[in-house]
Scaffold this motif. Structure first.
Motif, PDB file in Angstrom:
ATOM      1  N   GLU A 157      59.918 -18.907  49.415  1.00 39.94           N
ATOM      2  CA  GLU A 157      58.926 -18.810  50.907  1.00 39.94           C
ATOM      3  C   GLU A 157      58.250 -20.105  50.984  1.00 39.94           C
ATOM      4  OE1 GLU A 157      55.727 -16.074  52.309  1.00 39.94           O
ATOM      5  OE2 GLU A 157      57.475 -14.878  52.011  1.00 39.94           O
ATOM      6  N   ARG A 162      61.279 -15.249  45.004  1.00 33.83           N
ATOM      7  CA  ARG A 162      60.907 -14.993  46.378  1.00 33.83           C
ATOM      8  C   ARG A 162      59.859 -15.746  46.876  1.00 33.83           C
ATOM      9  NH1 ARG A 162      58.076 -10.702  49.173  1.00 33.83           N
ATOM     10  NH2 ARG A 162      57.656  -9.992  47.163  1.00 33.83           N
ATOM     11  N   LYS A 169      66.423 -15.897  56.229  1.00 39.39           N
ATOM     12  CA  LYS A 169      66.355 -16.912  57.198  1.00 39.39           C
ATOM     13  C   LYS A 169      65.315 -18.101  56.702  1.00 39.39           C
ATOM     14  CE  LYS A 169      62.289 -14.936  59.280  1.00 39.39           C
ATOM     15  NZ  LYS A 169      61.973 -14.072  60.555  1.00 39.39           N
ATOM     16  N   LYS A 170      65.527 -19.283  57.611  1.00 39.96           N
ATOM     17  CA  LYS A 170      64.712 -20.448  57.307  1.00 39.96           C
ATOM     18  C   LYS A 170      63.711 -19.991  58.162  1.00 39.96           C
ATOM     19  CE  LYS A 170      64.734 -25.420  57.142  1.00 39.96           C
ATOM     20  NZ  LYS A 170      63.630 -25.226  56.381  1.00 39.96           N
ATOM     21  N   LEU A 171      62.558 -20.242  57.551  1.00 37.87           N
ATOM     22  CA  LEU A 171      61.426 -20.044  58.085  1.00 37.87           C
ATOM     23  C   LEU A 171      60.666 -21.475  58.807  1.00 37.87           C
ATOM     24  CD1 LEU A 171      59.627 -18.056  55.244  1.00 37.87           C
ATOM     25  CD2 LEU A 171      60.383 -17.284  57.224  1.00 37.87           C
ATOM     26  N   GLN A 175      60.084 -22.656  52.737  1.00 37.61           N
ATOM     27  CA  GLN A 175      60.638 -22.000  54.033  1.00 37.61           C
ATOM     28  C   GLN A 175      62.015 -21.512  54.075  1.00 37.61           C
ATOM     29  OE1 GLN A 175      58.873 -25.348  54.004  1.00 37.61           O
ATOM     30  NE2 GLN A 175      57.114 -23.941  54.740  1.00 37.61           N
ATOM     31  N   TYR A 193      55.587 -12.531  43.109  1.00 38.67           N
ATOM     32  CA  TYR A 193      55.295 -13.541  44.230  1.00 38.67           C
ATOM     33  C   TYR A 193      54.454 -14.335  44.339  1.00 38.67           C
ATOM     34  CZ  TYR A 193      55.102 -13.958  49.530  1.00 38.67           C
ATOM     35  OH  TYR A 193      54.783 -14.581  50.660  1.00 38.67           O
ATOM     36  N   GLU A 231      63.273 -17.548  53.267  1.00 38.49           N
ATOM     37  CA  GLU A 231      62.999 -16.262  53.394  1.00 38.49           C
ATOM     38  C   GLU A 231      64.272 -15.762  52.554  1.00 38.49           C
ATOM     39  OE1 GLU A 231      62.395 -11.872  55.807  1.00 38.49           O
ATOM     40  OE2 GLU A 231      61.833 -13.687  56.629  1.00 38.49           O
ATOM     41  N   GLU A 273      65.756 -12.032  49.980  1.00 37.69           N
ATOM     42  CA  GLU A 273      65.477 -10.891  49.352  1.00 37.69           C
ATOM     43  C   GLU A 273      66.285 -11.019  47.841  1.00 37.69           C
ATOM     44  OE1 GLU A 273      67.790  -7.920  51.756  1.00 37.69           O
ATOM     45  OE2 GLU A 273      66.653  -8.403  53.551  1.00 37.69           O
TER      46      GLU A 273
END
Length: 194
Positions: free
Chosen positions: A154, A150, A183-185, A157, A63, A159, A161
């Motif tokens: 991120e 991941r 989801k879209k951040l 933008q 990450y 998110e 898994e």
């Protein structure tokens, strides 16, 4: 127990005399990277009590790498923003994996909503020279890749898994990484700049 993750002789790699050809230099560099990664995993196995804890550490390391690697990727690839998750999947497989690992995984197993897919590799270069001992069979040896994906997504933008579903080190025919859109951040603007 002190698990032995490398079963091939390191001296065979070190004894190869690379010629002046670029392909030989790249091969030695790839082998050196693979062995260095293996040494890192072996150290984590010694430092943590269970394979699950090692899996978490590999994901965390990945990450952090992904969060930084995305800038290099965007600069070197010239890749613009993807318009949908299918395009994102293709860029990950055909551009990013090829650029950094020299392989192009197959993008497959889309779910009905096009929010989840698999990256399937016939050959995972991180597992060259590796065999997992029985007591480490629950270790996802290449879990760093899940963290990289991941972290990188991120930073643009998205998110997601990411998890391993199959691994050739565990006796599976292929290595499969599952990526699920969450989801879209939202872009976060620091309070002082509002």
């Amino acid at each position: 127990p002190n698990p032995q993750l490398f079963v091939t002789c390191i001296t065979s790699v070190m004894s190869r005399q690379p010629s002046a050809r670029t392909s030989d230099t790249k091969k030695v560099s790839a082998e050196l990277f693979t062995l260095t990664y293996g040494a890192t995993v072996a150290q984590l196995v010694r430092d943590y009590e269970t394979p699950d804890e090692v899996n978490k550490q590999l994901d965390k390391m990945g990450y952090n790498i992904g969060m930084r690697l995305i800038e290099d990727f965007l600069a070197r690839s010239g890749q613009g923003r993807c318009y949908d998750f299918r395009e994102t999947a293709d860029v990950i497989a055909k551009v990013a994996f090829k650029m950094y690992l020299g392989v192009v995984p197959k993008v497959d197993n889309w779910n009905m909503s096009n929010r989840e897919f698999s990256l399937i590799m016939d050959h995972n270069p991180l597992v060259d020279f590796v065999e997992l001992p029985e007591e480490q069979k629950s270790l996802w040896y290449s879990n760093i890749l899940c963290g990289v994906i991941r972290g990188a997504l991120e930073m643009v933008q998205l998110e997601v898994e990411v998890k391993f579903v199959q691994d050739s080190l565990r006796g599976d025919d292929t290595t499969e990484i599952r990526v699920k859109f969450v989801k879209k951040l939202e872009d976060v603007v620091p309070a002082a700049e509002n």
